[in-house]
Design a protein around this motif. Sequence first.
Motif, PDB file in Angstrom:
ATOM      1  N   LEU A  10       0.863  -1.175   0.000  1.00  0.00           N
ATOM      2  CA  LEU A  10       0.000   0.000   0.000  1.00  0.00           C
ATOM      3  C   LEU A  10       0.901   1.227   0.000  1.00  0.00           C
ATOM      4  O   LEU A  10       1.749   1.391   0.878  1.00  0.00           O
ATOM      5  CB  LEU A  10      -0.915   0.003   1.227  1.00  0.00           C
ATOM      6  CG  LEU A  10      -1.887   1.166   1.340  1.00  0.00           C
ATOM      7  CD1 LEU A  10      -2.793   1.271   0.118  1.00  0.00           C
ATOM      8  CD2 LEU A  10      -2.723   1.046   2.609  1.00  0.00           C
ATOM      9  N   ILE A  11       0.723   2.070  -1.016  1.00  0.00           N
ATOM     10  CA  ILE A  11       1.544   3.265  -1.162  1.00  0.00           C
ATOM     11  C   ILE A  11       0.688   4.495  -0.907  1.00  0.00           C
ATOM     12  O   ILE A  11      -0.320   4.701  -1.582  1.00  0.00           O
ATOM     13  CB  ILE A  11       2.185   3.314  -2.568  1.00  0.00           C
ATOM     14  CG1 ILE A  11       3.071   2.073  -2.769  1.00  0.00           C
ATOM     15  CG2 ILE A  11       2.976   4.614  -2.751  1.00  0.00           C
ATOM     16  CD1 ILE A  11       3.587   1.892  -4.173  1.00  0.00           C
ATOM     17  N   ALA A  12       1.087   5.282   0.080  1.00  0.00           N
ATOM     18  CA  ALA A  12       0.375   6.514   0.429  1.00  0.00           C
ATOM     19  C   ALA A  12       1.225   7.697  -0.012  1.00  0.00           C
ATOM     20  O   ALA A  12       2.271   7.966   0.575  1.00  0.00           O
ATOM     21  CB  ALA A  12       0.113   6.567   1.928  1.00  0.00           C
ATOM     22  N   ASP A  13       0.773   8.373  -1.075  1.00  0.00           N
ATOM     23  CA  ASP A  13       1.525   9.509  -1.620  1.00  0.00           C
ATOM     24  C   ASP A  13       0.547  10.400  -2.377  1.00  0.00           C
ATOM     25  O   ASP A  13      -0.212   9.906  -3.214  1.00  0.00           O
ATOM     26  CB  ASP A  13       2.627   8.997  -2.559  1.00  0.00           C
ATOM     27  CG  ASP A  13       3.665  10.058  -2.889  1.00  0.00           C
ATOM     28  OD1 ASP A  13       3.287  11.249  -3.032  1.00  0.00           O
ATOM     29  OD2 ASP A  13       4.843   9.707  -3.017  1.00  0.00           O
ATOM     30  N   ASP A  14       0.566  11.685  -2.086  1.00  0.00           N
ATOM     31  CA  ASP A  14      -0.390  12.599  -2.725  1.00  0.00           C
ATOM     32  C   ASP A  14       0.053  13.053  -4.109  1.00  0.00           C
ATOM     33  O   ASP A  14      -0.747  13.570  -4.878  1.00  0.00           O
ATOM     34  CB  ASP A  14      -0.640  13.829  -1.838  1.00  0.00           C
ATOM     35  CG  ASP A  14       0.622  14.681  -1.681  1.00  0.00           C
ATOM     36  OD1 ASP A  14       1.679  14.111  -1.367  1.00  0.00           O
ATOM     37  OD2 ASP A  14       0.530  15.899  -1.872  1.00  0.00           O
ATOM     38  N   ASP A  15       1.312  12.843  -4.457  1.00  0.00           N
ATOM     39  CA  ASP A  15       1.843  13.327  -5.729  1.00  0.00           C
ATOM     40  C   ASP A  15       1.653  12.263  -6.817  1.00  0.00           C
ATOM     41  O   ASP A  15       2.271  11.197  -6.764  1.00  0.00           O
ATOM     42  CB  ASP A  15       3.328  13.661  -5.564  1.00  0.00           C
ATOM     43  CG  ASP A  15       3.921  14.314  -6.794  1.00  0.00           C
ATOM     44  OD1 ASP A  15       3.838  13.717  -7.893  1.00  0.00           O
ATOM     45  OD2 ASP A  15       4.486  15.417  -6.661  1.00  0.00           O
ATOM     46  N   GLU A  16       0.795  12.566  -7.790  1.00  0.00           N
ATOM     47  CA  GLU A  16       0.467  11.593  -8.831  1.00  0.00           C
ATOM     48  C   GLU A  16       1.698  11.141  -9.601  1.00  0.00           C
ATOM     49  O   GLU A  16       1.868   9.956  -9.902  1.00  0.00           O
ATOM     50  CB  GLU A  16      -0.574  12.178  -9.793  1.00  0.00           C
ATOM     51  CG  GLU A  16      -1.074  11.156 -10.795  1.00  0.00           C
ATOM     52  CD  GLU A  16      -2.192  11.675 -11.683  1.00  0.00           C
ATOM     53  OE1 GLU A  16      -2.548  10.951 -12.616  1.00  0.00           O
ATOM     54  OE2 GLU A  16      -2.697  12.799 -11.443  1.00  0.00           O
ATOM     55  N   GLU A  17       2.580  12.081  -9.908  1.00  0.00           N
ATOM     56  CA  GLU A  17       3.803  11.737 -10.643  1.00  0.00           C
ATOM     57  C   GLU A  17       4.682  10.796  -9.821  1.00  0.00           C
ATOM     58  O   GLU A  17       5.213   9.814 -10.341  1.00  0.00           O
ATOM     59  CB  GLU A  17       4.571  13.015 -11.002  1.00  0.00           C
ATOM     60  CG  GLU A  17       5.699  12.764 -11.977  1.00  0.00           C
ATOM     61  CD  GLU A  17       6.377  14.063 -12.420  1.00  0.00           C
ATOM     62  OE1 GLU A  17       7.583  14.003 -12.657  1.00  0.00           O
ATOM     63  OE2 GLU A  17       5.704  15.101 -12.505  1.00  0.00           O
ATOM     64  N   ASP A  18       4.817  11.076  -8.530  1.00  0.00           N
ATOM     65  CA  ASP A  18       5.603  10.198  -7.658  1.00  0.00           C
ATOM     66  C   ASP A  18       4.987   8.809  -7.577  1.00  0.00           C
ATOM     67  O   ASP A  18       5.706   7.804  -7.583  1.00  0.00           O
ATOM     68  CB  ASP A  18       5.733  10.792  -6.249  1.00  0.00           C
ATOM     69  CG  ASP A  18       6.764  11.905  -6.167  1.00  0.00           C
ATOM     70  OD1 ASP A  18       7.437  12.172  -7.190  1.00  0.00           O
ATOM     71  OD2 ASP A  18       6.889  12.506  -5.087  1.00  0.00           O
TER      72      ASP A  18
END
Length: 148
Positions: A10-18
């Motif tokens: 599960l990846i929690a990251d707000d940056d779509e590119e990242d």
Amino acid sequence: MSEKRSIVILIADDDEEDRMLVKDALEESRLKNSIHFVENGEELMDYLHHRGKYADLHAYPTPGLILLDLNMPKKDGREALKEIKADDRLRLIPVVVLTTSKAEEDILRTYDLGVSSFITKPVTFASLVDVMKTLSKYWFEIVELPKL
């Protein structure tokens, strides 16, 4: 070596590119694990507690590893990490911080809250692929994870 079961990441990251770079880097490192994404700490906690759109446990299984960005809207990674590690059901899930922060304060605070590892996001895609290869080898081939 024992047979390793497929572990959900599960990846929690707000940056779509990242998010896309991490996904591509994981695929490039030939990782076969199922990957799910959330965009902020509130979504992360909803996923982990199977609330709202994440209620279907089959579609959104409990992750065996969380990759956590610290700087997210609504609820940041630090707050989410604190909640995860305070929850008896969730605290066994390894959490790896993957963030742009290099702040000593963030490193100390997240380890104090119980993070398993702290990784500063590499600048180049090739470096990110190398990090993902090493991360996946470590977490999915070397380490024995608890069955959740």
